[in-house]
Motif scaffolding. Structure first.
Motif, PDB file in Angstrom:
ATOM      1  N   ALA A 164      55.538  30.934  50.030  1.00 29.42           N
ATOM      2  CA  ALA A 164      56.035  31.206  48.679  1.00 29.42           C
ATOM      3  C   ALA A 164      54.948  30.875  47.675  1.00 29.42           C
ATOM      4  CB  ALA A 164      57.289  30.387  48.396  1.00 29.42           C
ATOM      5  N   SER A 165      54.521  31.873  46.937  1.00 32.06           N
ATOM      6  CA  SER A 165      53.521  31.671  45.896  1.00 32.06           C
ATOM      7  C   SER A 165      54.176  31.136  44.628  1.00 32.06           C
ATOM      8  CB  SER A 165      52.813  32.999  45.599  1.00 32.06           C
ATOM      9  OG  SER A 165      51.908  32.861  44.525  1.00 32.06           O
ATOM     10  N   SER A 166      53.363  30.627  43.736  1.00 30.85           N
ATOM     11  CA  SER A 166      53.856  30.187  42.430  1.00 30.85           C
ATOM     12  C   SER A 166      53.679  31.260  41.356  1.00 30.85           C
ATOM     13  CB  SER A 166      53.146  28.902  41.992  1.00 30.85           C
ATOM     14  OG  SER A 166      53.434  27.851  42.874  1.00 30.85           O
ATOM     15  N   VAL A 167      53.229  32.456  41.753  1.00 28.92           N
ATOM     16  CA  VAL A 167      53.185  33.570  40.811  1.00 28.92           C
ATOM     17  C   VAL A 167      54.436  34.418  41.005  1.00 28.92           C
ATOM     18  CG1 VAL A 167      50.668  33.601  41.035  1.00 28.92           C
ATOM     19  CG2 VAL A 167      52.029  35.282  42.280  1.00 28.92           C
ATOM     20  N   GLY A 168      54.740  35.252  40.031  1.00 30.53           N
ATOM     21  CA  GLY A 168      55.897  36.127  40.181  1.00 30.53           C
ATOM     22  C   GLY A 168      56.405  36.640  38.859  1.00 30.53           C
ATOM     23  N   ALA A 169      57.583  37.249  38.918  1.00 32.07           N
ATOM     24  CA  ALA A 169      58.156  37.863  37.728  1.00 32.07           C
ATOM     25  C   ALA A 169      58.617  36.839  36.698  1.00 32.07           C
ATOM     26  CB  ALA A 169      59.331  38.760  38.133  1.00 32.07           C
ATOM     27  N   TYR A 226      46.058  35.838  35.890  1.00 33.93           N
ATOM     28  CA  TYR A 226      46.554  35.077  37.045  1.00 33.93           C
ATOM     29  C   TYR A 226      47.905  34.508  36.625  1.00 33.93           C
ATOM     30  CZ  TYR A 226      46.849  31.408  40.589  1.00 33.93           C
ATOM     31  OH  TYR A 226      47.281  30.582  41.613  1.00 33.93           O
ATOM     32  N   PRO A 227      49.006  35.075  37.156  1.00 35.45           N
ATOM     33  CA  PRO A 227      50.325  34.892  36.524  1.00 35.45           C
ATOM     34  C   PRO A 227      51.152  33.751  37.098  1.00 35.45           C
ATOM     35  CG  PRO A 227      50.449  36.639  38.150  1.00 35.45           C
ATOM     36  CD  PRO A 227      49.046  36.089  38.223  1.00 35.45           C
ATOM     37  N   LEU A 228      50.649  32.531  36.989  1.00 30.08           N
ATOM     38  CA  LEU A 228      51.425  31.388  37.454  1.00 30.08           C
ATOM     39  C   LEU A 228      52.686  31.199  36.609  1.00 30.08           C
ATOM     40  CD1 LEU A 228      48.795  28.617  38.249  1.00 30.08           C
ATOM     41  CD2 LEU A 228      50.256  29.831  39.864  1.00 30.08           C
ATOM     42  N   VAL A 229      53.797  30.969  37.301  1.00 27.63           N
ATOM     43  CA  VAL A 229      55.052  30.678  36.607  1.00 27.63           C
ATOM     44  C   VAL A 229      55.018  29.263  36.048  1.00 27.63           C
ATOM     45  CG1 VAL A 229      57.549  30.481  36.894  1.00 27.63           C
ATOM     46  CG2 VAL A 229      56.301  32.315  38.055  1.00 27.63           C
ATOM     47  N   TYR A 253      50.875  42.793  29.102  1.00 28.21           N
ATOM     48  CA  TYR A 253      51.949  42.997  30.081  1.00 28.21           C
ATOM     49  C   TYR A 253      51.385  43.617  31.359  1.00 28.21           C
ATOM     50  CZ  TYR A 253      56.259  45.077  32.013  1.00 28.21           C
ATOM     51  OH  TYR A 253      57.302  45.466  32.824  1.00 28.21           O
ATOM     52  N   ALA A 254      50.569  44.652  31.223  1.00 23.70           N
ATOM     53  CA  ALA A 254      49.985  45.307  32.390  1.00 23.70           C
ATOM     54  C   ALA A 254      49.093  44.348  33.169  1.00 23.70           C
ATOM     55  CB  ALA A 254      49.192  46.537  31.959  1.00 23.70           C
ATOM     56  N   ALA A 255      48.412  43.442  32.470  1.00 18.80           N
ATOM     57  CA  ALA A 255      47.544  42.472  33.136  1.00 18.80           C
ATOM     58  C   ALA A 255      48.342  41.536  34.035  1.00 18.80           C
ATOM     59  CB  ALA A 255      46.762  41.672  32.095  1.00 18.80           C
ATOM     60  N   VAL A 256      49.544  41.190  33.611  1.00 19.04           N
ATOM     61  CA  VAL A 256      50.408  40.337  34.434  1.00 19.04           C
ATOM     62  C   VAL A 256      50.880  41.090  35.672  1.00 19.04           C
ATOM     63  CG1 VAL A 256      52.653  39.190  34.508  1.00 19.04           C
ATOM     64  CG2 VAL A 256      51.152  38.860  32.543  1.00 19.04           C
ATOM     65  N   LEU A 257      51.286  42.347  35.506  1.00 21.10           N
ATOM     66  CA  LEU A 257      51.728  43.137  36.654  1.00 21.10           C
ATOM     67  C   LEU A 257      50.615  43.240  37.694  1.00 21.10           C
ATOM     68  CD1 LEU A 257      53.725  46.111  35.050  1.00 21.10           C
ATOM     69  CD2 LEU A 257      54.438  43.755  35.455  1.00 21.10           C
ATOM     70  N   ARG A 258      49.405  43.486  37.228  1.00 18.04           N
ATOM     71  CA  ARG A 258      48.273  43.569  38.152  1.00 18.04           C
ATOM     72  C   ARG A 258      48.003  42.221  38.819  1.00 18.04           C
ATOM     73  NH1 ARG A 258      46.388  47.533  34.360  1.00 18.04           N
ATOM     74  NH2 ARG A 258      45.446  45.967  32.987  1.00 18.04           N
ATOM     75  N   GLY A 259      48.147  41.152  38.050  1.00 15.84           N
ATOM     76  CA  GLY A 259      47.892  39.830  38.618  1.00 15.84           C
ATOM     77  C   GLY A 259      48.787  39.512  39.790  1.00 15.84           C
ATOM     78  N   VAL A 260      50.076  39.834  39.680  1.00 20.42           N
ATOM     79  CA  VAL A 260      50.992  39.615  40.803  1.00 20.42           C
ATOM     80  C   VAL A 260      50.577  40.464  42.002  1.00 20.42           C
ATOM     81  CG1 VAL A 260      53.378  39.860  41.594  1.00 20.42           C
ATOM     82  CG2 VAL A 260      52.911  38.935  39.304  1.00 20.42           C
ATOM     83  N   ALA A 261      50.225  41.730  41.737  1.00 21.81           N
ATOM     84  CA  ALA A 261      49.797  42.619  42.821  1.00 21.81           C
ATOM     85  C   ALA A 261      48.547  42.085  43.512  1.00 21.81           C
ATOM     86  CB  ALA A 261      49.534  44.019  42.277  1.00 21.81           C
ATOM     87  N   PHE A 262      47.624  41.525  42.747  1.00 23.83           N
ATOM     88  CA  PHE A 262      46.379  41.014  43.333  1.00 23.83           C
ATOM     89  C   PHE A 262      46.650  39.788  44.210  1.00 23.83           C
ATOM     90  CE2 PHE A 262      43.506  42.766  39.674  1.00 23.83           C
ATOM     91  CZ  PHE A 262      43.838  44.059  40.066  1.00 23.83           C
ATOM     92  N   ILE A 263      47.522  38.899  43.761  1.00 22.74           N
ATOM     93  CA  ILE A 263      47.834  37.722  44.583  1.00 22.74           C
ATOM     94  C   ILE A 263      48.604  38.144  45.836  1.00 22.74           C
ATOM     95  CG2 ILE A 263      49.079  35.528  44.661  1.00 22.74           C
ATOM     96  CD1 ILE A 263      46.438  35.538  43.054  1.00 22.74           C
TER      97      ILE A 263
END
Length: 498
Positions: A301-306, A336-339, A367-377
């Motif tokens: 389980a990562s700490s990134v996400g929606a 890098y979208p850490l929750v 917003y798009a940068a966050v979507l990409r960040g989750v995809a990259f992780i």
């Protein structure tokens, strides 16, 4: 605000209930033998987050469960309810007494205040953790139990309860066993199928504090009269031991064959796959649950996400942002979208924090940068699994709230370079209805009767190179900050050239 879904049918065939206790809501789903959703209802949950602290009031879980179940049961009506099973967040615990009265708040799955206790856990169980192929983290239940006991000295009535057995206990009107899936992060030995008494003794944990443990799919009780009255679930309905929400999503998505994976994009990102042997991870970030059929379910389980979207864009019109982002050219701009602070998978970095590479021109860019960040992780997770020798070339399904965003799923598919299949109704609660049925026959037999509808989203070839460039830039930045190990950084670069 409550949400509900109703699928009217002309049949009065039996149903099974699946209860999903998530971070933001409690959901109750009823399905028939084919997996068709007959009724569904949900109630919201609130959290308290502050730094490494993340708590919920366990009594709110119960009130939300009662509301969701009573609404769903109003639609189920006179159908026969043959059983129920429940999934919850992994590593979420509290202390309670033998009458199921909470003695502490619930420490959630990513509460990381037990940083001092985790060293004691590593020392006391080093041989066991090595044999099991993982290394407990501060957010795991065992160090959090030590943290709780430090300020709440146990009596003979003190019990550790996971989110799952607290609620199954209330449904049954008594303490119930917990499933081994939820017990894993409390130090349960999945190979020996026992609590490791030497480790427990070394940590000065009284044996009576720990619950009985059974395999997922084991009957553990029946709905009592008091719970039946408030939930609408018939008295005597069998309660079947469940699994963690990540494992439940694997079942709900139809991920049964070795080499297949399910990616759950909810508040955080959870990956689970199927292997025929346990994976051994020297970093301890990948751990394996036992599947009901005897295979293994490795993942992490990562700490990134929606969840970061709610944090950064809570008041925005997300449909509008998605539409505008999809109309813009793809760039390497990434967040890098850490929750919350600290990363758990695919690497461990308690000091990790959110950052952005590049400068967003406006809210749409951000917003798009966050979507990409989750995809990259997500891609980095698969690079790490590949480094460990896991089979990763099977089918890939995705579930969770983030999977309902087609544009985001397309970005993820393109980043991963493979199709993503989005099943309908393949959420954790649906997976639990399958597990509830398995107590009557077998999981394989129950799964064969389910009719699955799904949509497959393919990569966009024109965006592959720019997303790969952005991905490599992000992992280099993670490595430069000292968070990402060199071996994984190098492997990610090497795999990108295949």
């Amino acid at each position: 605000m409550a949400t509900s879904t109703r699928t009217p049918t002309g049949s009065y065939s039996p149903v099974w209930l699946g209860l999903d206790i998530g971070t933001q809501s409690v959901r109750c789903v009823a399905t028939d033998r084919t997996g068709t959703v007959v009724a569904s209802a949900a109630r919201p949950l609130d959290s308290v987050r502050e730094g490494r602290r993340h708590e919920q009031d366990p009594r709110q879980w119960w009130s939300a469960l009662v509301g969701a179940c009573s609404e769903a049961m109003a639609t189920v009506g006179t159908r026969s309810v043959r059983g129920l099973s429940l999934c919850a967040t992994s590593g979420t615990i509290l202390l309670a007494d033998t009458d199921l009265r909470p003695l502490t708040p619930a420490l959630m799955y990513d509460d990381a205040r037990a940083a001092d206790e985790v060293d004691r856990v590593h020392e006391a169980g080093s041989a066991l953790w090595e044999s099991l192929g993982y290394r407990p983290q501060a957010s795991w239940a065992l160090p959090k139990l030590l943290w709780l006991l430090r300020d709440h000295p146990p009596t003979n009535r003190t019990r550790l309860l996971h989110q799952a057995d607290y609620l199954t206990g209330l449904l049954a009107g008594r303490l119930t066993a917990v499933d081994s899936s939820h017990a894993l992060k409390t130090g349960y030995d999945l190979d020996g199928e026992r609590w490791p008494t030497d480790v427990v003794d070394a940590l000065d944990i009284p044996a009576h504090v720990l619950p009985e443990v059974v395999r997922p799919g084991t009957p553990i009780g029946e709905v009592c009269a008091d719970s039946a009255r408030v939930t609408g679930i018939p008295e005597g309905t069998p309660i079947v031991a469940g699994m963690t929400d990540g494992c439940a999503s694997v079942l709900g998505s139809g991920t049964f064959s070795v080499g297949s994976w399910n990616s759950v994009l909810g508040t955080t990102l959870v990956l689970k796959g199927v292997t025929d042997t346990r994976l051994h991870d020297p970093l301890g970030v990948v751990y394996s649950h036992r599947a009901p059929d005897g295979n293994w379910l490795p993942g992490g389980a990562s700490s990134v996400g929606a969840g970061v979207i709610s944090d950064l864009f809570g008041s925005a019109d997300l449909d509008r942002l998605t539409a505008l982002a999809s109309d813009r050219p793809t760039t390497t701009l990434v967040t890098y979208p850490l929750v919350s602070r600290g990363e758990r998978f695919p690497f461990v970095a308690p000091e990790a924090r959110r950052f952005t590479l590049g400068t967003p021109a406006d809210e749409v860019d951000a917003y798009a940068a966050v979507l990409r960040g989750v995809a990259f992780i997500e891609r980095l997770c698969f690079d790490y699994l590949d480094l460990l020798g896991a089979p990763v070339d099977g089918t890939l399904t995705t579930t969770g709230g983030g999977a309902r965003n087609d544009y985001w799923t397309e970005v993820r598919a393109t980043t991963l370079g493979r199709p993503l299949t989005v099943p309908s109704n393949a959420d954790p609660a649906v997976g639990m209805t399958l597990l509830a049925r398995s107590a009557e026959s077998s999981l394989a037999e129950a799964a064969r009767e389910v009719v699955r509808d799904a949509v497959t989203i393919d990569p966009v070839a024109a965006d592959t190179d720019v997303l790969t460039e952005g991905y490599l830039a992000l992992i280099d930045a993670l490595h430069e900050r000292g968070w990402l190990p060199t071996e994984l950084t190098d492997h990610a670069h090497h795999r990108s050239t295949r």
